[in-house]
Design a protein around this motif. Structure first.
Motif, PDB file in Angstrom:
ATOM      1  N   ILE A   3      84.967  -2.328  29.205  1.00 36.75           N
ATOM      2  CA  ILE A   3      84.216  -3.323  28.419  1.00 36.75           C
ATOM      3  C   ILE A   3      84.410  -4.716  29.018  1.00 36.75           C
ATOM      4  CG2 ILE A   3      83.943  -4.417  26.160  1.00 36.75           C
ATOM      5  CD1 ILE A   3      85.098  -1.814  24.933  1.00 36.75           C
ATOM      6  N   THR A   4      85.663  -5.027  29.384  1.00 35.25           N
ATOM      7  CA  THR A   4      85.945  -6.349  29.967  1.00 35.25           C
ATOM      8  C   THR A   4      85.151  -6.553  31.244  1.00 35.25           C
ATOM      9  OG1 THR A   4      88.183  -6.221  29.053  1.00 35.25           O
ATOM     10  CG2 THR A   4      87.780  -7.909  30.716  1.00 35.25           C
ATOM     11  N   LYS A  45      88.863  -0.400  27.368  1.00 31.38           N
ATOM     12  CA  LYS A  45      88.906  -1.867  27.233  1.00 31.38           C
ATOM     13  C   LYS A  45      88.664  -2.552  28.571  1.00 31.38           C
ATOM     14  CE  LYS A  45      90.931  -2.908  22.983  1.00 31.38           C
ATOM     15  NZ  LYS A  45      92.072  -3.278  22.169  1.00 31.38           N
ATOM     16  N   MET A  85      93.069   2.166  26.957  1.00 31.02           N
ATOM     17  CA  MET A  85      93.112   1.004  27.853  1.00 31.02           C
ATOM     18  C   MET A  85      91.931   1.007  28.819  1.00 31.02           C
ATOM     19  SD  MET A  85      96.922  -0.042  28.865  1.00 31.02           S
ATOM     20  CE  MET A  85      97.366   1.372  29.855  1.00 31.02           C
ATOM     21  N   GLU A  86      91.631   2.206  29.346  1.00 27.21           N
ATOM     22  CA  GLU A  86      90.551   2.287  30.320  1.00 27.21           C
ATOM     23  C   GLU A  86      89.240   1.788  29.730  1.00 27.21           C
ATOM     24  OE1 GLU A  86      90.906   6.236  32.150  1.00 27.21           O
ATOM     25  OE2 GLU A  86      89.328   5.519  33.492  1.00 27.21           O
TER      26      GLU A  86
END
Lengths: 245, 245
Positions: free
Chosen positions: B7-8, B4, B1-2
């Motif tokens: 990247i976001t 992602k 999750m981290e």
């Protein structure tokens, strides 16, 4: 007539510069591209160094992050969709660039370099002969009549030539209207194609949104910290695959 | 999750900058505008200093020379037609500017300043608590058990908070897809409206060309030089009204 030719000359020069700016709004890129083209010509290379269209730059960045986010991310997939569409739009913009350059800017440049330059040449010659005639006329009696007669003839010849060239140019101004029409058609093609690309993209995104809205919301399930090992603290790239992301 | 989230974050930052460039491709104008807006804000003025759209610049120049050429010039009239259409297109582009700024850039900026910043804050806090727990765990026996227990609790609490915030953010990524859809719709509107303006302009120009083609060609009639007066040499603005122009 001379005034109209003068206005036309200035119009052509300014339209040339503003049309180039219309196609390539970033002066830094434009200058770099002009330089590269000159260098390429000097070296005999034909390099296709295109203008970096803003659509393409935005598209590249969306594609990159969309792919990094991966297939299981709705945002990632949509970024790829939008990115691909923007890249297509950049290609359409490139076509506009090339199209307008070849069918509008180049002919207008030729008009400036040939027709208008020729008229300018006639006008300068006429001015010289007018001055020569005026000078000789004022000295009538002091210089041979034959010389004055020759000056009149040359002046008349030049006057007719200059006026005829201006008359013909202005009389055929429908040609310049056609040039404008060609430019308008190229711009129309560009906007029409961009519209089509965006319409298709819009449908794609609508589908993505409706699909994503149908997926049942997952609940966050906190995982307890594994206190028996130093590594498994549950956070970090190594463990992120175990959490629902 | 981290990963992602990371990247976001990067995606949002780069999309923000590239989308601004897409709207306002000339960095000099963009910077000037940004500065002017800051100055206006400081002074409490609300100045509507718009970005000079290239369509508008080209349109202004065409309007100016078209009017100078006058009503009896087919080229002049067409320049006015094209110029007016380009000015309309600049207005449509202005609307795109404002539209994308308000419905895409500002919300994305908020996402960066609020949601993503909050997650970043949780992650930094989590990292601190993880280090604290790791440190105390290694000193087991040397420090009170109670202290270790508290460190675990704080770590677990922080871990859940961070993961929950990331999970919720990523789970609701359809919101970002909707943002993209809003951007696409604004761009679509822009291209659609430009297409309409250009279609109408195209019909106008076609009419101008067909009308101009029907006008019988005039013949050039050279006027003789009036040798009796110095002034009436037949060339120059004063006499140009007598020649058919």
């Amino acid at each position: 007539m001379e005034k109209k030719i003068d206005i036309t000359s200035k119009a052509v020069a300014e339209i040339l510069s503003k049309a180039t700016e219309y196609l390539q709004p970033n002066p830094a890129y434009r200058a770099k591209l002009g330089m590269l083209n000159t260098v390429s010509k000097l070296r005999g290379q034909v390099k296709a160094t295109g203008y970096p269209q803003t659509e393409g730059l935005l598209g590249d960045c969306m594609l990159k992050y969309g792919k990094e986010l991966g297939e299981d991310s709705a945002f990632g997939n949509s970024l790829v969709d939008v990115g691909e569409a923007l890249k297509l739009m950049a290609e359409v913009k490139d076509s506009l660039d090339i199209n307008v350059k070849q069918t509008f800017i180049d002919p207008l440049q030729l008009l400036q370099d040939k027709d208008l330059k020729e008229i300018g040449h006639h006008l300068r010659k006429l001015e010289g002969r007018r001055l020569d005639y005026d000078y000789k006329k004022r000295r009538v009696g002091k210089i041979p009549e034959e010389e004055i007669r020759q000056a009149v003839e040359k002046f008349e010849e030049s006057k007719e030539l200059a006026e005829r060239s201006m008359f013909n140019f202005l009389e055929n101004d429908v040609e310049q209207v056609s040039q404008l029409a060609v430019f308008v058609e190229a711009a129309l093609d560009y906007h029409r194609q961009s519209t089509e690309i965006l319409q298709e993209l819009q449908s794609k995104l609508e589908l993505r949104i409706s699909l994503a809205s149908k997926v049942p919301k997952r609940e966050f399930m906190p995982k307890p910290v594994n206190t028996s090992s130093t590594d498994a603290n549950g956070v970090g790239p190594s463990s992120s695959s175990k959490t629902p992301d």
